[in-house]
Write a protein that holds these residues in place. Sequence first.
Motif, PDB file in Angstrom:
ATOM      1  N   ALA A   8     -26.023  34.775 -19.683  1.00  0.00           N
ATOM      2  CA  ALA A   8     -25.540  33.883 -18.629  1.00  0.00           C
ATOM      3  C   ALA A   8     -24.730  32.727 -19.210  1.00  0.00           C
ATOM      4  CB  ALA A   8     -26.726  33.346 -17.833  1.00  0.00           C
ATOM      5  N   LEU A   9     -25.173  32.173 -20.330  1.00  0.00           N
ATOM      6  CA  LEU A   9     -24.439  31.080 -20.970  1.00  0.00           C
ATOM      7  C   LEU A   9     -23.078  31.554 -21.469  1.00  0.00           C
ATOM      8  CD1 LEU A   9     -24.271  28.201 -22.134  1.00  0.00           C
ATOM      9  CD2 LEU A   9     -25.498  29.053 -24.161  1.00  0.00           C
ATOM     10  N   PHE A  32     -21.640  37.354 -10.092  1.00  0.00           N
ATOM     11  CA  PHE A  32     -22.640  36.954  -9.109  1.00  0.00           C
ATOM     12  C   PHE A  32     -22.975  38.071  -8.124  1.00  0.00           C
ATOM     13  CE2 PHE A  32     -24.016  34.670  -5.231  1.00  0.00           C
ATOM     14  CZ  PHE A  32     -25.058  33.926  -5.772  1.00  0.00           C
ATOM     15  N   LEU A  33     -22.139  39.096  -8.051  1.00  0.00           N
ATOM     16  CA  LEU A  33     -22.312  40.151  -7.053  1.00  0.00           C
ATOM     17  C   LEU A  33     -23.669  40.856  -7.137  1.00  0.00           C
ATOM     18  CD1 LEU A  33     -20.787  41.416  -4.715  1.00  0.00           C
ATOM     19  CD2 LEU A  33     -19.874  43.132  -6.302  1.00  0.00           C
ATOM     20  N   ASN A  78     -28.126  32.727 -12.719  1.00  0.00           N
ATOM     21  CA  ASN A  78     -28.254  31.707 -13.771  1.00  0.00           C
ATOM     22  C   ASN A  78     -26.889  31.260 -14.273  1.00  0.00           C
ATOM     23  OD1 ASN A  78     -31.134  31.709 -13.858  1.00  0.00           O
ATOM     24  ND2 ASN A  78     -31.069  33.651 -14.939  1.00  0.00           N
ATOM     25  N   MET A  79     -25.931  32.190 -14.310  1.00  0.00           N
ATOM     26  CA  MET A  79     -24.583  31.829 -14.749  1.00  0.00           C
ATOM     27  C   MET A  79     -23.957  30.793 -13.820  1.00  0.00           C
ATOM     28  SD  MET A  79     -21.158  32.386 -13.891  1.00  0.00           S
ATOM     29  CE  MET A  79     -21.237  33.837 -12.870  1.00  0.00           C
ATOM     30  N   ILE A  80     -24.172  30.935 -12.516  1.00  0.00           N
ATOM     31  CA  ILE A  80     -23.596  29.985 -11.558  1.00  0.00           C
ATOM     32  C   ILE A  80     -24.162  28.586 -11.783  1.00  0.00           C
ATOM     33  CG2 ILE A  80     -23.576  29.358  -9.121  1.00  0.00           C
ATOM     34  CD1 ILE A  80     -21.544  31.453  -9.797  1.00  0.00           C
ATOM     35  N   ILE A  81     -25.464  28.489 -12.063  1.00  0.00           N
ATOM     36  CA  ILE A  81     -26.072  27.177 -12.331  1.00  0.00           C
ATOM     37  C   ILE A  81     -25.471  26.554 -13.591  1.00  0.00           C
ATOM     38  CG2 ILE A  81     -28.228  25.993 -12.894  1.00  0.00           C
ATOM     39  CD1 ILE A  81     -29.698  28.029 -11.201  1.00  0.00           C
ATOM     40  N   PRO A 129     -29.712  20.614 -19.881  1.00  0.00           N
ATOM     41  CA  PRO A 129     -30.621  20.507 -18.725  1.00  0.00           C
ATOM     42  C   PRO A 129     -30.528  21.701 -17.785  1.00  0.00           C
ATOM     43  CG  PRO A 129     -29.543  18.404 -19.133  1.00  0.00           C
ATOM     44  CD  PRO A 129     -28.873  19.397 -20.012  1.00  0.00           C
ATOM     45  N   ALA A 130     -29.319  22.243 -17.584  1.00  0.00           N
ATOM     46  CA  ALA A 130     -29.174  23.425 -16.733  1.00  0.00           C
ATOM     47  C   ALA A 130     -29.839  24.640 -17.381  1.00  0.00           C
ATOM     48  CB  ALA A 130     -27.696  23.711 -16.464  1.00  0.00           C
TER      49      ALA A 130
END
Length: 323
Positions: A115-116, A138-139, A198-201, A238-239
């Motif tokens: 995700a990072l 995200f799909l 998690n990638m979106i966050i 933090p994310a």
Amino acid sequence: MTTTLGRPATPAAPPAARRRSGFTAMKRSKWRAIVLLLAPFLALYVLAYAIPLCYAVYESFFTEKRSGLGFGAPERVFAGFGNYVKALGMPEFTSGVWRVLLLGVVQVPLMLVIALLLALAIDALANRFAAFMRLVSFLPYAVPGVIAAILWAFLYLGGTSPFVRALQPLGVNLDFLSGGTILWSMANIITWTWTGYNMIIIYSALKAVPRELYEAAAMDGAGPIRTAWSIKIPLVAPALTLTGVFSIIGTVQLYNEPMLLRPFSPAIDANYTPNMTVQNVAFSLNDYGLAAAMAVLLALGTAVLSFGFMRLSGAMTARKAAN
């Protein structure tokens, strides 16, 4: 001659007192607004979490016993910590706990790293490609978890799996639903489903980083990799911690994937995960006190793991900042 005496004038409040009074009124208004905004959440939190948790703790100290040879009427008795001792001594429960811990140790870091990397790659792309990559990543999260597990079940079955057919010419006969691979097959489903979330966050945290820092790093001669390692990753720590806590909680609560894959895999029994064991004890064995004790132990274990991960992440961030 009549003399009229007027009422003595009330002395005006000193400016400091007026300022304190105005500050107190403003502070009260601010607290009323905060309470009003938090009231819906607090009501739902108390009704959906605090009260059930307190009730589970209360139930965990009681059990039912039958008189005679076990055919008498059940009698509710105080068991103390007996249910907790019994739960910790059950191999079905402890093996499920170790199983999800093993899954979390391997799957959670791998998912967060992917995700990072996706977030860093999208942040470095041009806008037209970034929007497409965000949508594609995200799909999978938009697919309901139940549908995703059923979809992957057919992708794992020997008769319908394209992966099995692709490996057969190479002489590899891999059974994705066997006892040795089923846990990692579920890890693949979880990673596929939740990586985009998690990638979106993480990507949202990256977008909040001031661009002036990147410009200053470029003026100092830092390349994209150096900028990502020294600026982007520390600032989105933090994310990463937040997504890590969410992933730990989700791992302990693993339920959908093993329940939906159970008809396809004989390796999954009724006690494969701790949540499945709690359900089996409560509704098959009708031992609600023991099930409540297991639920409380899971809640405590989740809290310890989550806060421990937060402390470890904070210490690592502080050490990196100091260096």
